[in-house]
Design a protein around this motif. Sequence first.
Motif, PDB file in Angstrom:
ATOM      1  N   LYS A  71       5.702  18.063  24.706  1.00  0.00           N
ATOM      2  CA  LYS A  71       6.718  18.780  24.409  1.00  0.00           C
ATOM      3  C   LYS A  71       6.146  20.496  24.854  1.00  0.00           C
ATOM      4  CE  LYS A  71       9.552  16.101  22.028  1.00  0.00           C
ATOM      5  NZ  LYS A  71      10.918  15.758  22.738  1.00  0.00           N
ATOM      6  N   VAL A  72       7.089  20.915  25.742  1.00  0.00           N
ATOM      7  CA  VAL A  72       6.528  22.046  26.515  1.00  0.00           C
ATOM      8  C   VAL A  72       7.593  23.041  26.362  1.00  0.00           C
ATOM      9  CG1 VAL A  72       5.620  23.024  28.530  1.00  0.00           C
ATOM     10  CG2 VAL A  72       5.013  20.472  27.892  1.00  0.00           C
ATOM     11  N   HIS A  73       6.957  24.458  25.883  1.00  0.00           N
ATOM     12  CA  HIS A  73       8.088  25.618  26.050  1.00  0.00           C
ATOM     13  C   HIS A  73       7.786  25.993  27.428  1.00  0.00           C
ATOM     14  CE1 HIS A  73       9.345  25.254  21.979  1.00  0.00           C
ATOM     15  NE2 HIS A  73       8.191  25.866  21.315  1.00  0.00           N
ATOM     16  N   ALA A  74       8.704  26.911  28.089  1.00  0.00           N
ATOM     17  CA  ALA A  74       8.346  27.578  29.312  1.00  0.00           C
ATOM     18  C   ALA A  74       9.342  28.679  29.354  1.00  0.00           C
ATOM     19  CB  ALA A  74       8.530  26.652  30.543  1.00  0.00           C
ATOM     20  N   TYR A  75       8.834  29.808  30.045  1.00  0.00           N
ATOM     21  CA  TYR A  75       9.345  30.960  30.023  1.00  0.00           C
ATOM     22  C   TYR A  75       9.243  31.425  31.629  1.00  0.00           C
ATOM     23  CZ  TYR A  75      10.992  35.841  29.393  1.00  0.00           C
ATOM     24  OH  TYR A  75      11.470  37.254  29.525  1.00  0.00           O
ATOM     25  N   THR A  76      10.325  31.722  32.359  1.00  0.00           N
ATOM     26  CA  THR A  76      10.214  32.006  33.631  1.00  0.00           C
ATOM     27  C   THR A  76      11.151  33.138  34.154  1.00  0.00           C
ATOM     28  OG1 THR A  76      10.066  31.236  36.057  1.00  0.00           O
ATOM     29  CG2 THR A  76      11.841  30.500  34.430  1.00  0.00           C
ATOM     30  N   SER A  77      11.213  33.896  34.939  1.00  0.00           N
ATOM     31  CA  SER A  77      12.135  34.800  35.592  1.00  0.00           C
ATOM     32  C   SER A  77      12.023  35.085  37.118  1.00  0.00           C
ATOM     33  CB  SER A  77      11.815  36.237  34.962  1.00  0.00           C
ATOM     34  OG  SER A  77      10.761  36.715  35.282  1.00  0.00           O
ATOM     35  N   PRO A  78      13.128  35.449  37.837  1.00  0.00           N
ATOM     36  CA  PRO A  78      14.370  35.437  37.215  1.00  0.00           C
ATOM     37  C   PRO A  78      15.090  34.387  37.334  1.00  0.00           C
ATOM     38  CG  PRO A  78      14.430  36.223  39.612  1.00  0.00           C
ATOM     39  CD  PRO A  78      12.886  35.885  39.318  1.00  0.00           C
ATOM     40  N   HIS A  79      16.253  34.320  36.493  1.00  0.00           N
ATOM     41  CA  HIS A  79      17.032  32.871  36.616  1.00  0.00           C
ATOM     42  C   HIS A  79      18.008  33.114  37.672  1.00  0.00           C
ATOM     43  CE1 HIS A  79      19.641  36.389  34.563  1.00  0.00           C
ATOM     44  NE2 HIS A  79      20.684  35.693  35.188  1.00  0.00           N
ATOM     45  N   LEU A  80      18.617  32.150  38.201  1.00  0.00           N
ATOM     46  CA  LEU A  80      19.297  31.999  39.397  1.00  0.00           C
ATOM     47  C   LEU A  80      20.728  32.008  38.954  1.00  0.00           C
ATOM     48  CD1 LEU A  80      17.064  29.057  41.173  1.00  0.00           C
ATOM     49  CD2 LEU A  80      17.238  31.572  41.680  1.00  0.00           C
ATOM     50  N   PRO A 133       9.279  23.396  17.108  1.00  0.00           N
ATOM     51  CA  PRO A 133       7.817  22.772  17.586  1.00  0.00           C
ATOM     52  C   PRO A 133       7.753  22.265  18.883  1.00  0.00           C
ATOM     53  CG  PRO A 133       8.965  21.890  15.498  1.00  0.00           C
ATOM     54  CD  PRO A 133       9.984  22.646  16.431  1.00  0.00           C
ATOM     55  N   ALA A 134       6.334  22.583  19.521  1.00  0.00           N
ATOM     56  CA  ALA A 134       5.928  22.026  20.857  1.00  0.00           C
ATOM     57  C   ALA A 134       4.544  22.005  20.835  1.00  0.00           C
ATOM     58  CB  ALA A 134       6.457  23.074  21.909  1.00  0.00           C
ATOM     59  N   ASP A 135       3.928  21.326  22.041  1.00  0.00           N
ATOM     60  CA  ASP A 135       2.611  21.143  22.127  1.00  0.00           C
ATOM     61  C   ASP A 135       2.007  22.392  23.091  1.00  0.00           C
ATOM     62  OD1 ASP A 135       2.349  18.505  20.563  1.00  0.00           O
ATOM     63  OD2 ASP A 135       3.877  17.974  22.229  1.00  0.00           O
ATOM     64  N   TYR A 136       2.816  23.087  23.943  1.00  0.00           N
ATOM     65  CA  TYR A 136       2.261  23.890  25.010  1.00  0.00           C
ATOM     66  C   TYR A 136       3.212  25.085  25.101  1.00  0.00           C
ATOM     67  CZ  TYR A 136      -1.745  21.245  25.909  1.00  0.00           C
ATOM     68  OH  TYR A 136      -3.340  20.665  25.738  1.00  0.00           O
ATOM     69  N   THR A 137       2.977  26.240  25.380  1.00  0.00           N
ATOM     70  CA  THR A 137       3.952  27.389  26.005  1.00  0.00           C
ATOM     71  C   THR A 137       3.259  27.735  27.073  1.00  0.00           C
ATOM     72  OG1 THR A 137       4.165  28.173  23.595  1.00  0.00           O
ATOM     73  CG2 THR A 137       4.752  29.539  25.397  1.00  0.00           C
ATOM     74  N   LEU A 138       4.150  27.739  28.206  1.00  0.00           N
ATOM     75  CA  LEU A 138       3.832  28.227  29.667  1.00  0.00           C
ATOM     76  C   LEU A 138       4.436  29.392  29.681  1.00  0.00           C
ATOM     77  CD1 LEU A 138       4.486  24.948  31.756  1.00  0.00           C
ATOM     78  CD2 LEU A 138       2.550  25.610  30.402  1.00  0.00           C
ATOM     79  N   LEU A 139       3.815  30.697  29.906  1.00  0.00           N
ATOM     80  CA  LEU A 139       4.230  31.956  30.004  1.00  0.00           C
ATOM     81  C   LEU A 139       4.086  32.390  31.549  1.00  0.00           C
ATOM     82  CD1 LEU A 139       3.387  33.847  26.786  1.00  0.00           C
ATOM     83  CD2 LEU A 139       5.731  32.655  27.263  1.00  0.00           C
ATOM     84  N   GLU A 140       5.116  32.896  32.239  1.00  0.00           N
ATOM     85  CA  GLU A 140       5.195  33.178  33.515  1.00  0.00           C
ATOM     86  C   GLU A 140       5.522  34.906  33.513  1.00  0.00           C
ATOM     87  OE1 GLU A 140       7.528  33.569  37.622  1.00  0.00           O
ATOM     88  OE2 GLU A 140       7.658  31.857  36.346  1.00  0.00           O
ATOM     89  N   THR A 141       4.203  35.689  34.274  1.00  0.00           N
ATOM     90  CA  THR A 141       4.441  37.159  34.287  1.00  0.00           C
ATOM     91  C   THR A 141       5.915  37.317  35.042  1.00  0.00           C
ATOM     92  OG1 THR A 141       3.428  37.310  36.149  1.00  0.00           O
ATOM     93  CG2 THR A 141       2.240  37.587  33.869  1.00  0.00           C
ATOM     94  N   GLY A 142       6.321  38.504  34.413  1.00  0.00           N
ATOM     95  CA  GLY A 142       7.590  38.916  35.693  1.00  0.00           C
ATOM     96  C   GLY A 142       7.159  39.902  36.705  1.00  0.00           C
ATOM     97  N   LEU A 143       6.041  40.919  36.315  1.00  0.00           N
ATOM     98  CA  LEU A 143       5.800  41.847  37.218  1.00  0.00           C
ATOM     99  C   LEU A 143       4.271  42.211  36.951  1.00  0.00           C
ATOM    100  CD1 LEU A 143       6.525  43.807  39.694  1.00  0.00           C
ATOM    101  CD2 LEU A 143       7.010  45.617  37.944  1.00  0.00           C
ATOM    102  N   GLY A 144       3.556  41.933  37.834  1.00  0.00           N
ATOM    103  CA  GLY A 144       2.119  42.441  37.465  1.00  0.00           C
ATOM    104  C   GLY A 144       1.320  41.638  36.696  1.00  0.00           C
ATOM    105  N   GLY A 145       0.815  41.953  35.512  1.00  0.00           N
ATOM    106  CA  GLY A 145      -0.074  41.239  34.695  1.00  0.00           C
ATOM    107  C   GLY A 145      -0.308  42.010  33.401  1.00  0.00           C
ATOM    108  N   ARG A 146      -1.101  42.859  33.921  1.00  0.00           N
ATOM    109  CA  ARG A 146      -1.870  43.848  32.825  1.00  0.00           C
ATOM    110  C   ARG A 146      -0.793  44.580  31.918  1.00  0.00           C
ATOM    111  NH1 ARG A 146      -3.347  49.365  32.841  1.00  0.00           N
ATOM    112  NH2 ARG A 146      -2.247  49.707  34.754  1.00  0.00           N
ATOM    113  N   LEU A 147       0.227  45.041  32.432  1.00  0.00           N
ATOM    114  CA  LEU A 147       1.260  45.726  31.527  1.00  0.00           C
ATOM    115  C   LEU A 147       2.618  44.840  31.459  1.00  0.00           C
ATOM    116  CD1 LEU A 147       0.416  49.375  32.459  1.00  0.00           C
ATOM    117  CD2 LEU A 147      -0.193  48.213  30.599  1.00  0.00           C
TER     118      LEU A 147
END
Length: 424
Positions: A71-80, A133-147
């Motif tokens: 089971k996977v959570h995923a966060y991405t941007s922007p939406h279409l 509940p999930a087994d993994y979370t995938l997080l995609e940065t929006g801009l850059g990374g550090r901040l």
Amino acid sequence: MSKTGSDVILERMMSLHPKIIDLTLDRVWRLLHAVGDPQDKLPPVVHLAGTNGKGSTQAMLRAGLEGAGKKVHAYTSPHLARFHERIRLAGELISEAALTEVLDRAYAANGDETITYFEITTVAALMAFVETPADYTLLETGLGGRLDATNVVDKPALTIITPISIDHTQYLGDTFAAIAGEKAGILKRGVPCVVGPQPDEALDVIEARAAKLGCPLLVHGQHWHMWEERGRFIFQDETGLLDLPMPALIGPHQLENAGAAIAALRHLGFDEAACEAAMRDVTWPARMQRLRHGPLVDAAERAELWLDGGHNPAAGETLAKVLADMPPRATHLICGMLNTKDIAGYLRPLAKVADSLTAVSIPGEANTLPADVTARAAKDVGMEATEASSVADAIALIQKTDPECRILICGSLYLAGSVLKANG
């Protein structure tokens, strides 16, 4: 279309936006603490940064994990087309009821404090992730990374840096080294990082940062390799060689993204079946996507209709290679871009493979380049160009002169989103 509850709250959130965007994590940390620090309670996190290929790499990684029964959570941007696309809960797009509820809680917790749209919606996503509940979370940065607002997980399971190129220079700098320094900000002490193909200047920065933090690196060309052979995707690392199907996503650049996803799956301990699922089952809209149904496809009649959301010079180079490798057919572009992008850098490589460009403005987007500016830029790089008031009108214009051509709508994810909405 009538507004949903989430639409109303998202509009309300825009009113909190600071007048000037200053990249900082202070606002995010404040709100995270107010809602109980969800970033510390997530299922194991894979954090992705990079200029190009983050979304495709994440989509392949998700397909592989889900193919292994996770089971996977995923966060991405922007939406279409809809904001809900940004948040997947255990494999499913977040429901309207769940999105409205979590946005409402995040908005109430923030009060009247200034915060960016991306920051407050990222916090809402993390809140939703810890409550399912999930087994993994995938997080995609929006801009850059550090901040970036996603850079709040102290100990991810893995980080990934996809290819770096020049983009968002007003925030990240205008050299490979400067941008790589921002992207490498997702590295965490002792946490391994998969690194996709990079310019030497970018890789030098990533390697130096990793050395300071004791991060084991899995670098393309050093620790893993991939190539196409007889219509198969071949991947090799220190564990051995895999002979896999070609990725379902079109284009030679997707081999690089596939390589990073497979390297991540292998590091996480998944077998060949999961890697096959990553290649076979991946879907990712507006990445050289063939549109086959809907009113715009009907309007195109005998023409092929394609859609791509790439928008920087590297994306233009990649798209030109994809078009050059396709079966010969007259190719006409319908292009709309934002005024923050390097339009000449994007169009220059495409001028070599496209027969014409019809420029449009992006509907409902304040930062769109006017169609006449896009058309003028296309002419400046040697393309035959005209203007249309909409994508539908552009298709009709092309149809009159070349009814059996290939039509590619391109230049912006925001344009791609409006096309997907219009096409149902």
